[in-house]
Enzyme design. Structure first.
Site, mmCIF file in Angstrom:
data_model
loop_
_atom_site.group_PDB
_atom_site.id
_atom_site.type_symbol
_atom_site.label_atom_id
_atom_site.label_comp_id
_atom_site.label_asym_id
_atom_site.label_seq_id
_atom_site.Cartn_x
_atom_site.Cartn_y
_atom_site.Cartn_z
ATOM 1 C CB CYS A 74 -35.920 -117.120 -72.210
ATOM 2 S SG CYS A 74 -34.180 -117.042 -72.701
ATOM 3 C CG ASP A 514 -28.748 -74.391 -89.424
ATOM 4 O OD1 ASP A 514 -27.879 -73.747 -90.009
ATOM 5 O OD2 ASP A 514 -29.952 -74.404 -89.771
ATOM 6 C CG ASP A 713 -34.207 -76.658 -90.044
ATOM 7 O OD1 ASP A 713 -33.057 -76.276 -90.348
ATOM 8 O OD2 ASP A 713 -35.223 -75.960 -90.214
ATOM 9 C CG ASP A 717 -28.744 -77.859 -91.477
ATOM 10 O OD1 ASP A 717 -27.801 -77.079 -91.677
ATOM 11 O OD2 ASP A 717 -29.883 -77.484 -91.144
#
Length: 883
Positions: A74, A514, A713, A717
């Protein structure tokens, strides 16, 4: 109503009222102490966190030392979901977690099972107690002792090994305790069931003797149930409660009542002298058995991280002083020259200096086919070398390698919290106190209004309510699925930055791509060679490639690469001359060769009438025509284009099948954009978009009520990736784009977008199933245990059945989460390129739309020509050329 009834009701009301203060009353916070410019605080981990509220100052580095004084699954990990940080906590050791509290706010932390909680309160510097809800900009990571947080695979491997060793020890301990419980409980259970249920007269009387049952079940209570009781009481001492607390309260009540009946039966009426030793033994044995199975199953949910850590090479063969020396991979430094023999793992990210070999990078990139690596190429650490030998220069080592960054990103994603988890957390915060209150109320109702023997039935029903409740299932419903889902993504070359991104990806209905580097390869390539004279195509290509050999233009490199790809021998050129803006000219094998645009040939008095139709046709296909003349006569046209990737059309088809509309975003004019869209199967295009307007186009789509994913990329962008609901960066792109994105596709293939969305849908479906199991189980089980069916059907739930049901509920959630491990990305469908023409929109804030038929170069473009940057009638890409 008797005096006893009134007393029980008043006591129940007072107890329920006291629960509110006990669980939700004010708690004492401990402030981190400032020492040497660093805030430090020690948190004891023993059944809970003490202190469980920490205050710290904004902007000052913070070290939280977790002193774990227990073992067990736990509390073996601490998770800061709002800070996307986590650390393994070795048993009976100290682990330092370092954070950079950049913003004020209240940030929760919890154990790996989401059952034990604490709070970090970041206050403004110099201003007392102020809280908010915004997380820090970015956590600084964890200390080396944590074995986590982006420090590279070495420390992570040590932490994983420690966790695995602790889990093995826990499994061994649970197995031993469950076996003891089963051996001692079965005789008592057999005797009681045979005697009371089947009224068998052949049951040995000794097994029905209360003292014998007490002797057999007491070791079960104290030894088998010790892990449950220890954690349960410790959690209650922290003014908190979990599943262990409920089981402890229930079994202590059943066992204690049975002891009283056995030792001093005269204290109770004759009708209330039943013992429940078999109930105590069965409950604890079943709970331990369920926990054993659950611990084994949960080991699989974190397998992805362990597999990633196991990919790294342990040693490297480094050239030092002219000799090869085998050293630990941790000793490799940037610039070292490393030798990689056939079949060996690449130790670090590196650049090939010499040699050639096929390298299998599938374990990192997800690409199934090995890639041939030569001098100048890069290789990633953990890749497997093929049959050749390579000599490489170390480029990135330690935490900077791609594998280390993958592991860090996966760990951060697994430590983050999905929005859907807020429902479970909201319910979990009140769940255990509500269950205890329900048990108290159940006892009071059965005692005052139930049939005889009222005390016995009230006690049994209250115990059943405590035992059947399963907060563990609710707490695990989301984190386990997130852990498996992000791990599966990493193995497929898809790095998911956060659980929120994983959840949002399944809701995407619009994918914006793109063009350059995403749909297309992002670099020019030779596509066509059309010879018009007596010269053959290969001969023409040899002459043109030789003439372009001394040019530094990218298109010249594409022509040279195209010639090499066709296996053509290189020729030598002399008298090379570059004519700015027009082309080049040179003497090749005694022939005067001109390569360029129509202006270059016209300036030399060469008619281009025979070449113009070919150039126009190529231009309409989004290709750049390059005209060639040999010895004063037109010789042919070559075409250069940024080719659509081999799997782009199939990936776009897969996205359509997932219900997403695909939009291509490009700065090209309509003709070029439409030609690329046709080949890729894209139905909607936004053309002539300037880089600074890309984010605006994303926002315009969002304003239409769409949930938008952006795939890109390049540096330009990055704003659009950040503006999108989910930004997906191509891993072969720039670091800026990857940093701005929510998901990174390592392989650079668009197929990863479809896989990411499909994985998100599978993970969220799994989470919803888990939440349904947990909520439905508790929503139905607790009322039935309380006895709501008794007045209508005479049905009461035995605590033994409740214990079995509770164990099964946790196992159902863990087992269902583990089903995700069998998830396999569907293969790409056959590319379906629609016969209809794409719709082309003008970007940059213009709303005009080009009709589907007008973008192929054969008709009008009905756009507002008054607006700047708009498309014009019959516009086609100009003939460019490498001069």
């Amino acid at each position: 109503m008797s005096v006893a009834d009134i007393g029980v009701l008043l006591a129940a009301a007072a107890a329920i009222g006291g629960l509110r203060w006990f669980f939700f009353g004010p708690r004492r916070a401990r402030s981190a102490q400032l020492d040497g410019g660093v805030q430090r605080v020690v948190v004891t981990v023993k059944g809970g966190y003490r202190p469980d509220v920490i205050t710290a100052r904004q902007g000052v580095p913070l070290e939280i030392v977790f002193d774990r004084q227990e073992s067990g699954d736990c509390t073996s990990r601490v998770v800061f979901p709002d800070l996307a940080a986590s650390a393994a906590l070795p048993a009976f050791g100290r682990t330092t977690v370092r954070l950079g509290p950049a913003r004020t706010g209240s940030f929760g932390f919890a154990c790996g099972m989401n059952m034990i909680h604490g709070t970090l309160v970041v206050e403004p510097s110099g201003v007392p107690a102020a809280t908010g809800h915004e997380p820090p900009a970015r956590q600084a990571g964890t200390a080396p002792e944590a074995g986590d947080g982006g420090l590279g695979p070495a420390s992570g491997t040590a932490a994983a090994d420690a966790e695995a060793a602790e889990r093995r020890a826990e499994i061994t301990d649970l197995t031993r305790r469950a076996a003891v419980g089963a051996v001692l409980t079965l005789p008592v259970l057999f005797a009681v069931m045979a005697s009371e249920v089947f009224e068998a007269g052949w049951v040995p009387g000794v097994l029905l003797n209360h003292w014998v049952q007490l002797a057999l079940i007491t070791p079960v209570m104290l030894y088998t149930g010790w892990p449950v009781h220890r954690t349960g009481w410790l959690t209650l001492s922290h003014r908190s409660a979990d599943m262990n607390s409920l089981i402890t309260l229930g079994t202590v009540a059943a066992y204690g009542y049975s002891v009283v009946v056995t030792v001093v039966p005269g204290l109770l009426p004759a009708t209330a002298r039943e013992v429940y030793f078999e109930t105590t033994g069965v409950i604890l044995t079943l709970i331990l058995l369920g926990r054993l199975i659950e611990t084994r199953a949960k080991a699989g949910t974190g397998q992805a991280i362990r597999e990633l850590l196991g990919l790294r090479a342990r040693t490297a063969r480094v050239v030092r002083g002219g000799a090869e020396t085998e050293v630990p991979v941790e000793d490799v430094v940037v610039g070292d020259e490393v030798v990689i023999r056939p079949g060996e793992k690449v130790p670090v990210d590196a650049v090939v200096l010499s040699g050639s070999s096929a390298v299998d990078e599938s374990m990192v990139t997800g690409e199934p086919m090995p890639a041939v690596k030569r001098a100048g190429d890069t290789v990633v650490g953990a890749a497997i070398n093929g049959t050749g030998s390579l000599r490489v220069r170390a480029d990135k080592v330690g935490a900077d390698t791609m594998l280390a960054q993958i592991i860090t990103m996966v760990q951060q994603a697994q430590a983050s919290k999905a929005p859907i988890q807020r429902l479970a957390d909201a319910v979990s915060g009140f769940f255990v106190p509500a269950v205890i209150a329900a048990a108290i109320a159940t006892f009071a109702v059965w005692f005052t209004a139930g049939p005889a023997p009222a005390l016995t039935l009230a006690l049994v029903s209250a115990i059943a309510v405590l035992i059947i409740a399963c907060p563990c299932a609710l707490g695990l419903a989301t984190p386990l699925s997130i852990m498996v889902g992000t791990g599966k993504g990493a193995r497929a070359g898809i790095l998911i930055r956060s659980a929120e991104a994983l959840e949002t990806a399944c809701k995407l209905d619009t994918i914006v791509l793109d063009k350059t580097g995403t749909i297309t390869a992002g670099k020019p390539a030779l596509t066509d060679v059309h010879a018009t004279g007596n010269i053959a195509e290969d001969d023409l290509l040899v002459l043109v490639a030789a003439a372009e050999a001394d040019s530094e233009h990218p298109l010249a490199a594409a022509i040279a690469a195209g010639a090499r790809a066709r296996g053509l021998a290189a020729a030598a050129a002399t008298a090379f001359d570059s004519v700015t803006g027009k082309g080049v000219q040179a003497i090749v094998n005694g022939h005067e060769v001109l390569v360029g645009n129509a202006a270059l040939l016209a300036g030399a008095g060469i008619a281009t009438a025979a070449l113009d139709p070919i150039a126009a046709e190529l231009s309409a296909e989004a290709k750049t025509p390059v005209l060639a003349a040999v010895d004063g006569t037109p010789a042919g046209v070559l075409a250069i284009a940024d080719l659509v990737k081999d799997d782009s059309a199939a990936a776009i088809t897969a996205l359509h099948r997932l219900g997403a509309e695909v939009v291509m975003l490009t700065g090209d004019n309509a003709t070029t954009a439409a030609a690329i869209a046709r080949r890729g199967g894209v139905r909607r295009v936004v053309a002539e978009v300037l880089p600074e307007h890309k984010a605006g186009e994303i926002q315009r789509l969002q304003a239409e009520g769409r949930t938008v994913g952006m795939v890109g990329d390049g540096i330009n962008d990055a704003p659009a990736l950040a503006a999108a609901d989910v930004g997906l960066a191509i891993g072969t792109g720039t670091d800026v784009a990857i940093e701005a994105a929510d998901i990174t596709l390592i392989s650079g293939s668009l197929a990863g977008v479809a896989t990411a969305i499909a994985l998100s849908k599978a993970t969220m479906r799994n989470i919803r199933q888990n939440l349904f199991f947990a909520l439905a189980y508790n929503g139905i089980g607790i009322p039935v245990a309380a006895g709501v069916l008794y007045p209508f059907f005479g049905i009461r739930l035995s605590p033994i059945i409740a214990a079995a049901a509770m164990s099964l509920s946790s196992l159902s959630v863990v087992g269902n989460a583990n089903r995700l491990r069998r998830y396999r990305p569907a293969p790409l469908p056959e590319a379906h390129v629609p016969s209809i023409e794409p719709d082309v929109w003008a970007g940059g804030g213009h709303d005009a739309v080009a009709s589907a038929q007008d973008v192929g170069g054969h008709g009008h473009l009905a756009l507002d020509t008054a607006a700047p940057g708009n498309l014009t009638e019959g516009q086609a890409p100009p003939a460019r050329h490498p001069g």
